[in-house]
Write an enzyme that holds these catalytic residues in place. Sequence first.
Site, PDB file in Angstrom:
ATOM      1  N   ALA A  10      13.135  -1.756  -0.435  1.00  0.00           N
ATOM      2  CA  ALA A  10      12.464  -2.901   0.182  1.00  0.00           C
ATOM      3  C   ALA A  10      11.339  -3.478  -0.664  1.00  0.00           C
ATOM      4  CB  ALA A  10      11.904  -2.503   1.547  1.00  0.00           C
ATOM      5  N   ARG A  15       5.485  -5.939 -10.713  1.00  0.00           N
ATOM      6  CA  ARG A  15       5.258  -5.686 -12.140  1.00  0.00           C
ATOM      7  C   ARG A  15       6.473  -6.021 -13.002  1.00  0.00           C
ATOM      8  NH1 ARG A  15       2.765   0.268 -12.278  1.00  0.00           N
ATOM      9  NH2 ARG A  15       3.580   0.366 -10.142  1.00  0.00           N
ATOM     10  N   GLU A 152      -1.327  12.943  -2.563  1.00  0.00           N
ATOM     11  CA  GLU A 152      -1.178  11.802  -3.450  1.00  0.00           C
ATOM     12  C   GLU A 152      -2.339  11.730  -4.439  1.00  0.00           C
ATOM     13  OE1 GLU A 152       1.486   9.953  -3.571  1.00  0.00           O
ATOM     14  OE2 GLU A 152       2.387  11.019  -1.880  1.00  0.00           O
ATOM     15  N   ASN A 225       9.144   0.639 -12.624  1.00  0.00           N
ATOM     16  CA  ASN A 225       8.155  -0.284 -12.092  1.00  0.00           C
ATOM     17  C   ASN A 225       7.997  -1.535 -12.941  1.00  0.00           C
ATOM     18  OD1 ASN A 225       7.171   1.227  -9.747  1.00  0.00           O
ATOM     19  ND2 ASN A 225       6.419   2.689 -11.251  1.00  0.00           N
TER      20      ASN A 225
END
Length: 453
Positions: A10, A15, A152, A225
């Site tokens: 999604a 970038r 994270e 990315n």
Amino acid sequence: MTQDIVILAAGKGSRMKSTFSKVLHKVGGIAMVKRVLATAKMLPESTLHLVVGHQGEQVEKECQDFSANIVWQDNPQGTGDALRRVAPFLQSEGATLTLYGDVPLIRSSTLEKMTSLSTPNTLVLLTINLDNPTGYGRIVRDEKGQVCAIVEQKDATSEQLAITEVNTGILLAPNAHLQGWLASLDNNNAQGEYYLTDVIAMAARDGVEIVTVNPENEAEVAGVNDRVQLAALERELQQQTARQLMQNGATLLDPARIDVRGELTTGQDVVIDVNCVFEGKVTLGDGVEIGPNCHLKNCTVGDNTVIKSNSMIDESQVGEHCDIGPFARLRPGTQLANKAKIGNFVETKKAIIGEGSKVNHLSYIGDTQMGANVNVGAGTITCNYDGVNKYKTQIDDGVFVGSNSSLVAPVHVSQGATIAAGSTITKKVEAEQLAFARARQTNKDNWPRPAKK
């Protein structure tokens, strides 16, 4: 155990600096998300769910052949949010495997290893140790070495940042527990998102066993990315493909200079020179030799055929012991029988060339049915298009076509006939006839050449 497989696709991928969805960018000629779907489909007893958002209509259209359940994630708020959108469609039993549309090189063997460990009370996590774990969630283990949480990067302490075992994002969770875990997720973190990784701590709290599996290499779990990362995975895939081709018996004169953008199947003792590109589904028989700078797309090539440099074969079928090029172009619909020859600067389209027939130089053969042992001289063309409609040329066995001839379709040249050089043929030539159609030559004596003014 039955499985739900969720592919997350999604994200916008800003970038990439692209006008279309990140997951539709290609690695090895195939959209990344389609590679993931194809790998997932290899697992038995699985139901596919594809989570789409940014340009979801295009992603859905591109992936329609996989018959995946399409789930929309408008205003994405993390991986946990994505799984919560899928939750109503998950089976009550079995397990859910989470994959990513921008992690295209994951292997089915790795996923099979994960599923082999799955039980109703086991969560399987794919992890990897990295020399530089920056940007990844860290795997936190307790004093017994058991996984107890994932932290994270932006939420990690300095001690946790020193951990080198990281989360790949790929996990297999038992559905009996997963629904409750998803309902308990919150977004109280630095990103303000719902992290799927938070279910690890919940699993540890609930006494669910957490086991880890490692991929074969880092590239297998590398995501994309930006276009730099996309190019890196492209090179990795090409190197993997080159190694597999050589292990299967092909000789690559430089394994670093081959591009397979689809599926290439090779027989024994195939030789491929540098800078060759293979698109779609290409099959090469035993003993095929391909010169440098050739481009093959959706075609089959029979045993012991030689394709010389700078030739293109597109959606065509080539028989055995054929000789093609250099600088030849076989367009869609071309079929070459055994021992046919297509020489330099020859173009064919919807042409059936019979056994032993030769089109050696500077010719165009289109919409043509050609028999065996035909010889076509240099500069010959079949005039198959009148500006509106296409017409067919029929050339029977043993015909000899002289150089610089034009065959204006529809036309039939019968067996054993000869076409004189420089002729324009517009009507049928019967068997064994000589046909010539050109203006009478006139020679003038003492002709003064033009002088430069």
